[in-house]
Design a protein around this motif. Structure first.
Motif, PDB file in Angstrom:
ATOM      1  N   VAL A 148     140.161  20.128 135.050  1.00  0.00           N
ATOM      2  CA  VAL A 148     138.870  20.180 135.721  1.00  0.00           C
ATOM      3  C   VAL A 148     139.041  20.025 137.235  1.00  0.00           C
ATOM      4  O   VAL A 148     139.757  19.145 137.711  1.00  0.00           O
ATOM      5  N   ASP A 149     138.370  20.911 137.978  1.00  0.00           N
ATOM      6  CA  ASP A 149     138.353  20.833 139.438  1.00  0.00           C
ATOM      7  C   ASP A 149     137.012  21.381 139.918  1.00  0.00           C
ATOM      8  O   ASP A 149     136.776  22.588 139.900  1.00  0.00           O
ATOM      9  N   ASP A 150     136.133  20.489 140.348  1.00  0.00           N
ATOM     10  CA  ASP A 150     134.793  20.901 140.764  1.00  0.00           C
ATOM     11  C   ASP A 150     134.797  21.759 142.021  1.00  0.00           C
ATOM     12  O   ASP A 150     133.810  22.451 142.312  1.00  0.00           O
ATOM     13  N   ASP A 151     135.867  21.734 142.790  1.00  0.00           N
ATOM     14  CA  ASP A 151     135.932  22.516 144.018  1.00  0.00           C
ATOM     15  C   ASP A 151     136.245  23.991 143.765  1.00  0.00           C
ATOM     16  O   ASP A 151     136.104  24.812 144.677  1.00  0.00           O
ATOM     17  N   VAL A 152     136.685  24.336 142.575  1.00  0.00           N
ATOM     18  CA  VAL A 152     136.977  25.726 142.228  1.00  0.00           C
ATOM     19  C   VAL A 152     135.691  26.352 141.708  1.00  0.00           C
ATOM     20  O   VAL A 152     135.155  25.938 140.681  1.00  0.00           O
ATOM     21  N   THR A 153     135.200  27.380 142.410  1.00  0.00           N
ATOM     22  CA  THR A 153     133.917  27.986 142.040  1.00  0.00           C
ATOM     23  C   THR A 153     134.031  29.482 141.760  1.00  0.00           C
ATOM     24  O   THR A 153     133.013  30.176 141.663  1.00  0.00           O
ATOM     25  N   ALA A 154     135.256  29.994 141.614  1.00  0.00           N
ATOM     26  CA  ALA A 154     135.483  31.387 141.230  1.00  0.00           C
ATOM     27  C   ALA A 154     136.697  31.426 140.316  1.00  0.00           C
ATOM     28  O   ALA A 154     137.576  30.548 140.395  1.00  0.00           O
ATOM     29  N   PRO A 155     136.773  32.413 139.432  1.00  0.00           N
ATOM     30  CA  PRO A 155     137.882  32.447 138.474  1.00  0.00           C
ATOM     31  C   PRO A 155     139.241  32.496 139.172  1.00  0.00           C
ATOM     32  O   PRO A 155     139.509  33.402 139.971  1.00  0.00           O
ATOM     33  N   PRO A 156     140.124  31.525 138.915  1.00  0.00           N
ATOM     34  CA  PRO A 156     141.465  31.569 139.493  1.00  0.00           C
ATOM     35  C   PRO A 156     142.335  32.594 138.786  1.00  0.00           C
ATOM     36  O   PRO A 156     142.068  32.969 137.633  1.00  0.00           O
ATOM     37  N   ALA A 157     143.381  33.038 139.450  1.00  0.00           N
ATOM     38  CA  ALA A 157     144.254  34.072 138.877  1.00  0.00           C
ATOM     39  C   ALA A 157     144.925  33.602 137.594  1.00  0.00           C
ATOM     40  O   ALA A 157     145.258  34.417 136.729  1.00  0.00           O
TER      41      ALA A 157
END
Length: 364
Positions: free
Chosen positions: A149-158
């Motif tokens: 979980v990482d709330d700072d990620v707001t787009a699909p990572p590779a």
């Protein structure tokens, strides 16, 4: 971008209906429909439809898991990789974590220890996990599909986890969730499983996950069944995502969340059998849910849009309610999921026959 869908009106009563029922139909069609079903014997089944399916095959993948998106053309799981049969905890945990495609056949009963991770074990991309026969089981823990979980990620990572199939396995006694899908995981098919007696969610899907199908599962002896989006602050990750199809599942006296939805772009809930539940579907925070061809028996609240938080959207059509205390609440419009994929709903009247006969383990 998407075709608009509007609620389908309840059809006129049959010519043989009593005049009093026809007058009631004009005044309050939803209540009259329930009354008519009760007069027909409670089940709404017609002899020509009993035991018959008119639509999609039981063994087929249908819904959002089939869509070509995010660099993944449908959900293939471990296709193209080795096939292994596992019988021990060590073998199972080894193979679900390996890189590359694997088809992992689970034979017998495997215990997942609680350990330091609350019994949740990560599944790597490109896996098919399928039970052998009707006796394959995972007990004591659950499967996690997704990055930390990482709330700072707001787009699909590779490196988002993707392309997972889980079929024909009994899950029980998990110390947390039985299956948890998170952090932009996509193209997941959860099909023909039996899920019961978990401590938290049966199948939770959250934090930007997308293109998921949950089909032909039996849920029983469980409280919080299907969560879609984890809380009211999840909008930055969830808005425009969480596209999930729930079809032909048997909610067999499971209590609530079938599903409980926030923010989701489009959710298709069709041909599920609800039996003796406190509530069926809750749509909040502007989530869009199409509720189609389901059968609700003894469900206090079959569908809600006014439920703990901002209002959601529900469009309903062709559902049957028997011995329910409230109608399905509706609000707004919802895109048509058939913009994304093809599906044909069975008549709601056939759902109490076909779903218990086909849902759960040992049926594929």
């Amino acid at each position: 971008m998407f075709a608009r869908s509007t609620p389908t009106s309840i059809p006129d009563p049959p010519p043989s209906a009593a005049p009093s029922l026809r007058r009631a139909w004009s005044a309050a069609p939803a209540a009259a429909a329930i009354a008519l079903i009760t007069l027909l014997g409670g089940s709404g089944l017609h002899a020509a439809e009993a035991g018959a399916r008119a639509a999609d095959p039981v063994d087929a993948m249908i819904g959002f898991a089939t869509v070509n998106a995010l660099g993944q053309n449908g959900t293939t799981g471990g296709a193209g990789g080795p096939t292994v049969t596992v019988t021990t905890t060590a073998q199972f945990l080894d193979h679900i974590a390996r890189p590359g495609p694997y088809t992992i056949r689970v034979s017998g009963r495997i215990t997942l220890p609680t350990g330091s991770n609350d019994g949740m074990y990560d599944v790597a991309s490109d896996k098919t996990i399928i039970g052998v026969g009707s006796g394959a089981a995972l007990t004591g823990g659950g499967l996690n599909i997704g990055l930390p979980v990482d709330d700072d990620v707001t787009a699909p990572p590779a490196n988002a986890v993707h392309n997972i199939i889980i079929r024909n396995i009994s899950f029980s006694g998990a110390s947390d969730d039985m299956i948890n899908v998170q952090m932009f995981s996509h193209h997941i098919w959860i099909d023909h499983n039996d899920l019961s007696n978990g401590d938290d969610g049966a199948v939770d899907i959250k934090r930007g996950s997308d293109f998921v199908t949950v089909s032909w599962n039996r849920f029983h002896d469980h409280d919080k069944t299907l969560l879609l989006s984890h809380d009211e602050d999840a909008g930055p990750q969830d808005i425009g995502r969480l596209r999930v199809t729930y079809h032909h599942n048997y909610f067999d006296a499971s209590d609530q969340r079938h599903p409980r939805v926030r923010f989701a772009n489009l959710v298709h809930v069709y041909n599920n059998y609800y039996r003796d539940n406190s509530y069926g579907i809750a749509s909040t925070y502007n989530a869009g849910v199409l509720v189609e061809g389901n059968y609700f028996y003894s469900v206090n609240n079959p569908g809600r849009v006014d439920f703990s938080g901002d209002l959601g959207r529900i469009v309903q059509r062709d559902n049957i309610l028997v011995d329910c205390n409230h109608p399905i609440e509706t609000r707004g419009t919802v895109p048509d999921p058939r913009t994304y994929y093809s599906s044909t709903a069975d008549p709601a009247s056939s759902v109490p026959t076909i779903v218990p006969a086909g849902a759960g383990v040992g049926k594929i």
